[in-house]
Design an enzyme around this catalytic site. Sequence first.
Site, PDB file in Angstrom:
ATOM      1  N   TYR A 194       0.863  -1.187   0.000  1.00 58.83           N
ATOM      2  CA  TYR A 194       0.000   0.000   0.000  1.00 58.83           C
ATOM      3  C   TYR A 194       0.894   1.230   0.000  1.00 58.83           C
ATOM      4  O   TYR A 194       1.817   1.340   0.807  1.00 58.83           O
ATOM      5  CB  TYR A 194      -0.888  -0.003   1.246  1.00 58.83           C
ATOM      6  CG  TYR A 194      -1.765   1.227   1.379  1.00 58.83           C
ATOM      7  CD1 TYR A 194      -2.849   1.431   0.534  1.00 58.83           C
ATOM      8  CD2 TYR A 194      -1.510   2.176   2.363  1.00 58.83           C
ATOM      9  CE1 TYR A 194      -3.663   2.555   0.663  1.00 58.83           C
ATOM     10  CE2 TYR A 194      -2.317   3.299   2.504  1.00 58.83           C
ATOM     11  CZ  TYR A 194      -3.388   3.484   1.649  1.00 58.83           C
ATOM     12  OH  TYR A 194      -4.188   4.598   1.784  1.00 58.83           O
ATOM     13  N   ASP A 217       9.369   2.800  -0.337  1.00 58.13           N
ATOM     14  CA  ASP A 217       8.326   3.463   0.440  1.00 58.13           C
ATOM     15  C   ASP A 217       8.535   3.083   1.900  1.00 58.13           C
ATOM     16  O   ASP A 217       8.128   2.011   2.346  1.00 58.13           O
ATOM     17  CB  ASP A 217       6.939   3.046  -0.054  1.00 58.13           C
ATOM     18  CG  ASP A 217       5.826   3.710   0.752  1.00 58.13           C
ATOM     19  OD1 ASP A 217       6.138   4.403   1.741  1.00 58.13           O
ATOM     20  OD2 ASP A 217       4.654   3.536   0.384  1.00 58.13           O
ATOM     21  N   LYS A 243       4.470   9.384   8.607  1.00 60.11           N
ATOM     22  CA  LYS A 243       4.206   8.846   9.940  1.00 60.11           C
ATOM     23  C   LYS A 243       5.156   9.368  11.018  1.00 60.11           C
ATOM     24  O   LYS A 243       4.935  10.451  11.540  1.00 60.11           O
ATOM     25  CB  LYS A 243       4.123   7.320   9.862  1.00 60.11           C
ATOM     26  CG  LYS A 243       2.955   6.923   8.937  1.00 60.11           C
ATOM     27  CD  LYS A 243       2.541   5.488   8.896  1.00 60.11           C
ATOM     28  CE  LYS A 243       1.200   5.384   8.163  1.00 60.11           C
ATOM     29  NZ  LYS A 243       1.173   4.495   7.033  1.00 60.11           N
TER      30      LYS A 243
HETATM   31  C1  LIG Z   1       0.508   4.966   5.639  1.00 63.17           C
HETATM   32  C2  LIG Z   1       1.258   4.659   4.391  1.00 63.17           C
HETATM   33  C3  LIG Z   1       1.178   5.489   3.255  1.00 63.17           C
HETATM   34  C4  LIG Z   1       0.216   6.632   3.157  1.00 63.17           C
HETATM   35  O1  LIG Z   1       0.460   7.626   4.088  1.00 63.17           O
HETATM   36  P1  LIG Z   1      -0.751   8.649   4.449  1.00 63.17           P
HETATM   37  O2  LIG Z   1      -0.103   9.645   5.348  1.00 63.17           O
HETATM   38  O3  LIG Z   1      -1.791   7.794   5.105  1.00 63.17           O
HETATM   39  O4  LIG Z   1      -1.224   9.234   3.176  1.00 63.17           O
HETATM   40  C5  LIG Z   1       1.997   5.207   2.194  1.00 63.17           C
HETATM   41  N1  LIG Z   1       2.837   4.168   2.220  1.00 63.17           N
HETATM   42  C6  LIG Z   1       2.934   3.336   3.278  1.00 63.17           C
HETATM   43  C7  LIG Z   1       3.905   2.209   3.251  1.00 63.17           C
HETATM   44  C8  LIG Z   1       2.134   3.546   4.386  1.00 63.17           C
HETATM   45  O5  LIG Z   1       2.210   2.697   5.420  1.00 63.17           O
END
Ligand SMILES: *Cc1c(COP(=O)(O)O)cnc(C)c1O
Length: 428
Positions: free
Chosen positions: A145, A240, A268
């Site tokens: 994701y 990511d 995060k």
């Molecule tokens: C949470 C997450 C996102 C998206 O971040 P948001 O701040 O919710 O838009 C993208 N990539 C990974 C791996 C994530 O865990």
Amino acid sequence: MSDSTLSDSLFARAKELIPGGVNSPVRAFRSVGGAPFFTKSAQGATLTTADGKELIDFVCTWGPAIHGHNHPRIKAAIAAALEHGTSFGTPNPYEVEMAELITRFVPSIKKVRMTSSGTEATMSAIRLARGFTKRDKIIKFSGCYHGHSDSLLIKAGSGALTHGHPDSAGIPASFARETVVLPYNDRAALDAAFAANPGQIAGVIIEPFCGNVGFIMPDAGYLAYLREITAQHGTVLIFDEVMTGFRIAKGGVQEREAIVPDLTCLGKIIGGGLPVGAFGGRADIMDMLAPLGPVYQAGTLSGNPLAMAAGIASLRLLEELNPYARLDTLGRQLVSAVADACKAKGIAVQTPQCGSMFSFFFTDTPVRDYDTALKGDAQLFARVFRTALEGGVYLAPSAYEAGFISTAHEGPAIDRACEVLTGAIRGL
Ligand SMILES: *Cc1c(COP(=O)(O)O)cnc(C)c1O
């Protein structure tokens, strides 16, 4: 929870006005049953619900709260920044300090741009990879994701998977065709995709450790192979690390596994609980961004002083405390308690864990990709989830989300959580 009358009435009101009653789908508890609780406050390892029930929290606001909720140092940093104003619309000193910290923690990042969410970071990194290579196609992996932008919401994990729609409606087929989706941990599939799309792959984006289909780690050598094949093809390798950055190690998975990606996405933890994201990497690629280059990317609240102050405090705390060994001890304690309880009960379970990230998959098949993750018994997970919640332990409300531990879990919280979880398994 039978006593959550205030949560129930809030949820009823919310459902009238907010689709599904929530502002992010997994919060609706659809896959574990029951109604979600509303939280009125959070401190350390504990959430307090609107009805006053205390819960030991293994969601940690989906990752950011590595120091526990409402840490006094982060709170003080936000309060101090607040004295000076909430947003300026000009460059501010915090942005420079944040960029210095990020590039120091993550040496592959030579230049970095801040955003307001992880979604924006990955969306912008993809656009940058396309602009830099002048190619259109990207590769992503099923179950990974990367937020909810069009190119990336294809065979996605997290809430998309939880609700049985890994492919969202509303994404034109012509967009989806530019995204090649491969199974994670499969070298032959990578070889085949590069062979089938010669000179066309702009970028490969990956969660180097997956955290959005439950927690999955790569096979030995897989990430190194990915680095090698992308370099060979002039394809931009994008890690990511929105979830794993500053959590798996100070420098993320790339530090632990000694891989140097071209671009990295963050989020995060760097917001210390406020909305944030970032992407950065090679200077020659980053300098393609406006105002230096032709790839456009922007944000009204990007580099927001409050978010920067919170993030800076969070990163400085990590540097001071170096909590990674302690977090790993807590992680081991938790998963070994669950594994032992399952063994005693004759229940098959996989308990992947690294540091403060973990999952329980109720299956005898080792989990190494999306298909094997789906073998986990989600019904059984939902039963454990509900019993644990009754007992005061809040796991992620889905069999396909990683769990998170904070430094605030050390001591009574982790001991109590182990008791509650083993009790829940014994009672199955
Ligand atoms: C949470 C997450 C996102 C998206 O971040 P948001 O701040 O919710 O838009 C993208 N990539 C990974 C791996 C994530 O865990």
